[in-house]
Write a protein that holds these residues in place. Structure first.
Motif, PDB file in Angstrom:
ATOM      1  N   UNK A  58       0.818  -1.173  -0.096  1.00  0.00           N
ATOM      2  CA  UNK A  58       0.033   0.007   0.226  1.00  0.00           C
ATOM      3  C   UNK A  58       0.775   1.103  -0.252  1.00  0.00           C
ATOM      4  N   UNK A  59       0.505   2.158   0.333  1.00  0.00           N
ATOM      5  CA  UNK A  59       1.067   3.845  -0.146  1.00  0.00           C
ATOM      6  C   UNK A  59       1.388   4.320   1.204  1.00  0.00           C
ATOM      7  N   UNK A  60       2.912   3.622   1.633  1.00  0.00           N
ATOM      8  CA  UNK A  60       3.505   4.079   3.043  1.00  0.00           C
ATOM      9  C   UNK A  60       2.971   5.272   3.069  1.00  0.00           C
ATOM     10  N   UNK A  61       3.530   6.176   3.938  1.00  0.00           N
ATOM     11  CA  UNK A  61       3.697   7.812   4.398  1.00  0.00           C
ATOM     12  C   UNK A  61       4.872   8.023   3.916  1.00  0.00           C
ATOM     13  N   UNK A  62       6.356   7.218   2.870  1.00  0.00           N
ATOM     14  CA  UNK A  62       7.079   7.920   2.604  1.00  0.00           C
ATOM     15  C   UNK A  62       6.416   7.907   0.711  1.00  0.00           C
ATOM     16  N   UNK A  63       5.585   7.447   0.082  1.00  0.00           N
ATOM     17  CA  UNK A  63       4.567   7.332  -0.820  1.00  0.00           C
ATOM     18  C   UNK A  63       4.149   8.919  -0.671  1.00  0.00           C
ATOM     19  N   UNK A  64       3.097   8.917   1.258  1.00  0.00           N
ATOM     20  CA  UNK A  64       1.923   9.956   1.011  1.00  0.00           C
ATOM     21  C   UNK A  64       3.209  11.019   0.594  1.00  0.00           C
ATOM     22  N   UNK A  65       4.384  10.630   1.688  1.00  0.00           N
ATOM     23  CA  UNK A  65       5.414  12.362   1.830  1.00  0.00           C
ATOM     24  C   UNK A  65       5.865  12.733   0.072  1.00  0.00           C
ATOM     25  N   UNK A  66       6.098  11.740  -0.689  1.00  0.00           N
ATOM     26  CA  UNK A  66       6.624  12.628  -1.880  1.00  0.00           C
ATOM     27  C   UNK A  66       5.429  12.932  -3.309  1.00  0.00           C
ATOM     28  N   UNK A  67       4.015  12.293  -3.070  1.00  0.00           N
ATOM     29  CA  UNK A  67       2.439  12.685  -2.870  1.00  0.00           C
ATOM     30  C   UNK A  67       2.644  14.294  -2.660  1.00  0.00           C
ATOM     31  N   UNK A  68       2.766  14.534  -1.281  1.00  0.00           N
ATOM     32  CA  UNK A  68       2.581  15.692  -0.918  1.00  0.00           C
ATOM     33  C   UNK A  68       3.533  16.736  -1.940  1.00  0.00           C
ATOM     34  N   UNK A  69       4.900  16.074  -1.804  1.00  0.00           N
ATOM     35  CA  UNK A  69       5.583  17.585  -2.713  1.00  0.00           C
ATOM     36  C   UNK A  69       5.270  17.042  -3.784  1.00  0.00           C
ATOM     37  N   UNK A  70       4.979  15.990  -4.547  1.00  0.00           N
ATOM     38  CA  UNK A  70       4.565  16.729  -6.038  1.00  0.00           C
ATOM     39  C   UNK A  70       3.181  17.426  -5.793  1.00  0.00           C
ATOM     40  N   UNK A  71       2.242  17.387  -4.547  1.00  0.00           N
ATOM     41  CA  UNK A  71       1.272  18.313  -5.029  1.00  0.00           C
ATOM     42  C   UNK A  71       1.404  19.511  -4.975  1.00  0.00           C
ATOM     43  N   UNK A  72       2.639  20.137  -3.659  1.00  0.00           N
ATOM     44  CA  UNK A  72       2.868  20.809  -3.682  1.00  0.00           C
ATOM     45  C   UNK A  72       3.361  21.675  -4.988  1.00  0.00           C
ATOM     46  N   UNK A  73       4.329  20.936  -6.076  1.00  0.00           N
ATOM     47  CA  UNK A  73       5.010  21.363  -7.057  1.00  0.00           C
ATOM     48  C   UNK A  73       4.212  21.560  -8.547  1.00  0.00           C
ATOM     49  N   UNK A  74       3.262  20.345  -8.510  1.00  0.00           N
ATOM     50  CA  UNK A  74       2.771  21.078  -9.390  1.00  0.00           C
ATOM     51  C   UNK A  74       1.105  21.945  -9.334  1.00  0.00           C
ATOM     52  N   UNK A  75       0.433  21.781  -8.443  1.00  0.00           N
ATOM     53  CA  UNK A  75      -0.183  22.763  -8.354  1.00  0.00           C
ATOM     54  C   UNK A  75       0.288  23.711  -7.495  1.00  0.00           C
ATOM     55  N   UNK A  76       0.481  24.019  -6.962  1.00  0.00           N
ATOM     56  CA  UNK A  76       0.720  25.631  -6.307  1.00  0.00           C
ATOM     57  C   UNK A  76      -0.113  25.302  -4.975  1.00  0.00           C
ATOM     58  N   UNK A  77      -0.076  23.566  -4.003  1.00  0.00           N
ATOM     59  CA  UNK A  77      -0.664  23.710  -3.078  1.00  0.00           C
ATOM     60  C   UNK A  77       0.441  23.987  -1.603  1.00  0.00           C
ATOM     61  N   UNK A  78      -0.182  24.477  -1.282  1.00  0.00           N
ATOM     62  CA  UNK A  78       0.472  24.381   0.622  1.00  0.00           C
ATOM     63  C   UNK A  78      -0.606  23.944   1.325  1.00  0.00           C
ATOM     64  N   UNK A  79       0.341  23.075   1.872  1.00  0.00           N
ATOM     65  CA  UNK A  79       0.319  22.131   3.251  1.00  0.00           C
ATOM     66  C   UNK A  79      -0.189  22.273   4.877  1.00  0.00           C
ATOM     67  N   UNK A  80       1.003  23.664   4.920  1.00  0.00           N
ATOM     68  CA  UNK A  80       1.503  23.740   6.483  1.00  0.00           C
ATOM     69  C   UNK A  80       0.154  24.513   7.082  1.00  0.00           C
ATOM     70  N   UNK A  81      -0.159  24.416   8.136  1.00  0.00           N
ATOM     71  CA  UNK A  81      -0.813  24.646   9.272  1.00  0.00           C
ATOM     72  C   UNK A  81      -0.974  25.699  10.114  1.00  0.00           C
ATOM     73  N   UNK A  82       0.034  26.512   9.417  1.00  0.00           N
ATOM     74  CA  UNK A  82       0.910  27.410  10.530  1.00  0.00           C
ATOM     75  C   UNK A  82       0.196  28.586   9.787  1.00  0.00           C
TER      76      UNK A  82
END
Length: 82
Positions: A58-82
């Motif tokens: 399954x998608x482990x936390x490492x794959x999930x982390x890469x997917x977060x980075x790809x979303x930020x890179x490709x779509x300019x998304x910011x997932x920070x909560x601060x």
């Protein structure tokens, strides 16, 4: 959001994902000592060399982390909560 999703998000936000190419990343895990795992994008699937992914496929936390980075890179998304 699952625990794995949250841990992946935290890894990405902590800057522990290093992009080497369009298809290969190194992700520094949570364990001590910090282990490094390789994530490869075989579009549309990703593979990680961590024991969790190798065992359960399954998608482990490492794959999930890469997917977060790809979303930020490709779509300019910011997932920070601060």
């Amino acid at each position: 959001m699952s625990g794995r999703d949250k841990r992946g998000m935290n890894i990405a936000m902590d800057g522990r994902v290093v992009k080497h190419s369009e298809v290969r990343w190194t992700v520094v895990g949570d364990t001590k000592p910090r282990k490094h795992y390789t994530v490869i994008n075989f579009n549309p699937t990703m593979k990680c060399d961590c024991p969790n992914h190798l065992r359960f496929k399954h998608d482990c936390k490492h794959i999930k982390a890469v997917k977060v980075m790809l979303a930020q890179e490709q779509f300019g998304l910011d997932f920070r909560t601060d």
